[in-house]
Design a protein around this motif. Structure first.
Motif, PDB file in Angstrom:
ATOM      1  N   ASP A  95      -4.916   4.604  -3.916  1.00  0.00           N
ATOM      2  CA  ASP A  95      -4.801   3.179  -4.237  1.00  0.00           C
ATOM      3  C   ASP A  95      -4.023   2.417  -3.168  1.00  0.00           C
ATOM      4  O   ASP A  95      -2.886   2.778  -2.826  1.00  0.00           O
ATOM      5  N   GLY A  96      -4.633   1.365  -2.651  1.00  0.00           N
ATOM      6  CA  GLY A  96      -3.951   0.477  -1.710  1.00  0.00           C
ATOM      7  C   GLY A  96      -3.659   1.085  -0.353  1.00  0.00           C
ATOM      8  O   GLY A  96      -2.876   0.520   0.415  1.00  0.00           O
ATOM      9  N   SER A 249       1.687   8.396  -5.748  1.00  0.00           N
ATOM     10  CA  SER A 249       0.615   7.558  -6.275  1.00  0.00           C
ATOM     11  C   SER A 249       0.051   8.146  -7.562  1.00  0.00           C
ATOM     12  O   SER A 249      -0.226   7.405  -8.527  1.00  0.00           O
ATOM     13  N   GLU A 252       2.562   7.580 -10.259  1.00  0.00           N
ATOM     14  CA  GLU A 252       2.494   6.193 -10.731  1.00  0.00           C
ATOM     15  C   GLU A 252       1.324   6.006 -11.690  1.00  0.00           C
ATOM     16  O   GLU A 252       1.432   5.324 -12.719  1.00  0.00           O
ATOM     17  N   GLY A 534      -5.510   0.241  -9.487  1.00  0.00           N
ATOM     18  CA  GLY A 534      -4.367  -0.135  -8.666  1.00  0.00           C
ATOM     19  C   GLY A 534      -4.788  -0.738  -7.344  1.00  0.00           C
ATOM     20  O   GLY A 534      -5.522  -0.109  -6.579  1.00  0.00           O
ATOM     21  N   GLU A 536      -2.359  -2.802  -5.421  1.00  0.00           N
ATOM     22  CA  GLU A 536      -1.198  -3.181  -4.618  1.00  0.00           C
ATOM     23  C   GLU A 536      -1.178  -2.385  -3.320  1.00  0.00           C
ATOM     24  O   GLU A 536      -1.305  -1.160  -3.344  1.00  0.00           O
ATOM     25  N   PRO A 537      -1.031  -3.058  -2.185  1.00  0.00           N
ATOM     26  CA  PRO A 537      -0.998  -2.321  -0.919  1.00  0.00           C
ATOM     27  C   PRO A 537       0.140  -1.298  -0.901  1.00  0.00           C
ATOM     28  O   PRO A 537       1.235  -1.556  -1.397  1.00  0.00           O
ATOM     29  N   TRP A 538      -0.148  -0.156  -0.313  1.00  0.00           N
ATOM     30  CA  TRP A 538       0.866   0.890  -0.208  1.00  0.00           C
ATOM     31  C   TRP A 538       1.991   0.426   0.722  1.00  0.00           C
ATOM     32  O   TRP A 538       1.746  -0.236   1.743  1.00  0.00           O
ATOM     33  N   HIS A 539       3.222   0.781   0.384  1.00  0.00           N
ATOM     34  CA  HIS A 539       4.351   0.500   1.268  1.00  0.00           C
ATOM     35  C   HIS A 539       5.355   1.644   1.118  1.00  0.00           C
ATOM     36  O   HIS A 539       5.401   2.311   0.062  1.00  0.00           O
ATOM     37  N   LYS A 542       7.447   2.844  -2.006  1.00  0.00           N
ATOM     38  CA  LYS A 542       6.893   3.605  -3.111  1.00  0.00           C
ATOM     39  C   LYS A 542       7.283   5.082  -3.064  1.00  0.00           C
ATOM     40  O   LYS A 542       7.109   5.804  -4.049  1.00  0.00           O
TER      41      LYS A 542
END
Length: 560
Positions: A95-96, A249, A252, A534, A536-539, A542
């Motif tokens: 995701d992301g 991920s 989450e 999901g 939301e961009p990964w950053h 996380k």
């Protein structure tokens, strides 16, 4: 009602009118996958994990601003449109995230500087190999011809447990397999070392064995062709965030589905009544109950530790009392040396290179099983692995677990000294290869097979459990297909993970899916799965808090 549901984990019987409870031991990829699919299918789940991070071997740790990514080298299923990708989409693993793909699988370089680059494109690979050794043209063309044929095969059996596949699913598999049956049979029956020995060029004879970074010994041609073909289709890339990023991920996704995950919770034993698993007891003495228990941790620990060896059978006995002690049954353990560097890496350098070592170098590499060292430019795999203006190298080699375990047990000071020997070797090797590297080193961190065992519990420090294409592979396949991931004589219990479904992250994830499909039949639930939404961009935030591996890094002889 919420408080009542939360409290009934400590009650032998579940609260009337509530969903069945499933306890999962271990928050590796298989355990997280089991939890996600059970939640989607209407069960209530709790995962107990002894460590402070999810992922098991799919992990990372930090020191002085560097992130040391331990596990993923390539991930099957990174391209959309296949069943492997569907599993990761259902688990929210990608995701992301962006995915990094490389044009080559690995580079192999001998001690004299002569090298072979294993491009994923068969045309480019063929031209390169023919230029290196025209005399080996028949064998080169045979390999690249087979690689072209593998580009047309899509076979990812990761969605439905073997015993539950429908007539339609079996027919679809046959439609894929039958046209390529002779190719699959021949490449599965031809050991790589037999094929490699046909080459006249001595470098090619060694290099082909090391396409997978080091020689796994005993592998046939098939997995090399399959994985290179997947890489050519960008279906074996490296996901943003790396190993721990993937685990976070899926964690989450699990929590978003309503699951409960408890860290620092070591399971001491599985509670059994009348030959039925009814819950677990933690090391702190607390007991939790469920209608089904899934163990997704080390297989030997599960069978002989958590269950006291009371539930075995011919296949379990074959694995753990016979095959376990045969050389080559377990996938080798590894030594990892991470190197944090000031400055950028050489732009034209391969992302992964296996260096074949001469006798003098090989004799000075502690506990090495093969005369080679793999150097990977990890900061080129994904952003965030090093501070701005810095880089990370990951240097690995197959090593003997017993050597390191006995050393750490007998003499901790000597154990640390041997780790510094690894750091010294890597420092000197990198300096000889690229002068000036030693002066750029910020930090070095060494993890041994004993480290792997200490943090994951994996038998023998093995990162991939039973070796694929060995006799153990056949026995484990029967545990999944015929025994439905259960142990003889024990109801309400399943196993998941690499010790039952073999190594590799997609295989680990699929065992969680299979285990839930099987237990849904027992609990009267309908198996359900859908893709994560999901977006939301990964950053890097996380990843959460990252612990250090050891109190002191193995910088080299200046710290000895």
């Amino acid at each position: 009602m919420a408080d009542e549901e939360a409290s009934d984990w400590t009650l032998r019987e579940r609260t009337p009118g509530t969903a069945p409870r499933v306890i999962v031991v271990g928050a590796g990829v298989a355990g997280l996958s089991t939890g996600c699919y059970a939640q989607m299918s209407g069960a209530r789940t709790r995962i107990f994990e002894k460590h402070v991070l999810p992922g098991g071997c799919c992990t990372a740790w930090s020191r002085e601003g560097y992130l040391f990514d331990y596990c993923i080298e390539w991930l099957i299923g990174t391209a959309p449109g296949n069943d492997a990708h569907q599993v990761w989409a259902e688990l929210g693993a990608l995701d992301g995230k962006s995915v990094t793909n490389f044009e080559l699988f690995n580079k192999v370089e001998d001690e004299h500087g002569r090298s072979v680059t294993f491009y994923n494109d068969p045309d480019r690979l063929e031209a390169h190999l023919l230029e290196l050794s025209p005399a080996d043209a028949p064998h080169i063309r045979a390999f690249t011809r087979d690689l072209r044929r593998f580009l047309e095969i899509e076979l990812y059996p990761f969605l439905t447990a073997p015993a539950l596949r429908t007539v339609r699913e079996r027919a679809q598999t046959l439609r894929t397999v039958l046209p390529a049956f002779r190719l699959l049979w021949r490449t599965a029956a031809t050991p790589m070392h037999v094929f490699a020995d046909r080459f006249e060029d001595p470098l090619l004879r060694k290099a082909f064995r090391n396409i997978f970074f080091q020689d796994p010994e005993g592998f046939p041609l098939l997995p090399y062709l399959f994985n290179m073909a997947a890489a050519h289709h960008n279906n074996a890339g490296f996901p943003q965030g790396g190993s721990l990023g993937l685990a976070r991920s899926v964690e989450e996704r699990y929590r978003g589905l309503g699951g409960t995950l408890t860290y620092r919770a070591r399971t001491e034993r599985i509670l059994v009544e009348n030959d039925r698993a009814v819950g677990v007891e933690l090391r702190n003495g607390k007991r939790y109950f469920a209608e089904h228990v899934v163990s997704a941790c080390d297989g030997h620990t599960t069978v002989y530790g958590l269950l006291g060896g009371r539930y075995t059978g011919p296949r379990i006995d074959k694995l753990y009392t016979d095959l376990l002690h045969r050389p080559g049954t377990l996938f080798p353990a590894v030594v990892s040396a991470f190197v944090g560097l000031r400055g950028d890496l050489e732009p034209g350098e391969a992302h992964s290179t296996t260096h074949l070592l001469g006798p003098d170098d090989a004799d000075h590499l502690p506990g090495a099983l093969q005369n080679s060292l793999v150097v990977q430019a990890r900061s080129r795999y994904s952003g965030g692995f090093a501070p701005p203006g810095h880089s990370v190298l990951h240097c690995t080699y197959f090593s003997d677990y017993t050597h390191w375990k006995e050393l750490r047990t007998r003499d901790r000071k000597e154990y640390r000294r041997r780790k510094r020997e690894v750091a010294d070797f890597v420092r000197d090797f990198l300096e000889r290869r690229t002068p000036g590297t030693a002066d750029r080193i910020d930090v070095m961190e060494v993890a041994t097979p004993a480290t792997t065992h200490r943090y994951t519990g994996n038998l023998g420090g093995s990162i991939l459990a039973w070796k694929a294409f060995s006799e153990a592979d056949d026995v484990a396949a029967r545990l999944v297909g015929r025994d439905r991931m259960r142990l003889p004589g024990l109801a309400g219990f399943s196993m998941a993970g690499q010790w039952i479904g073999m190594g590799g992250l997609i295989r680990a994830a699929s065992t969680g899916r299979f285990a839930v499909q099987y237990l849904c039949r027992e609990l009267g639930l309908e198996f359900r799965a859908w893709e994560s939404r999901g977006a939301e961009p990964w950053h890097p935030g996380k990843l959460g808090h990252l612990p250090q591996l050891d109190r002191r890094p193995a910088r080299g002889s200046e710290d000895s």
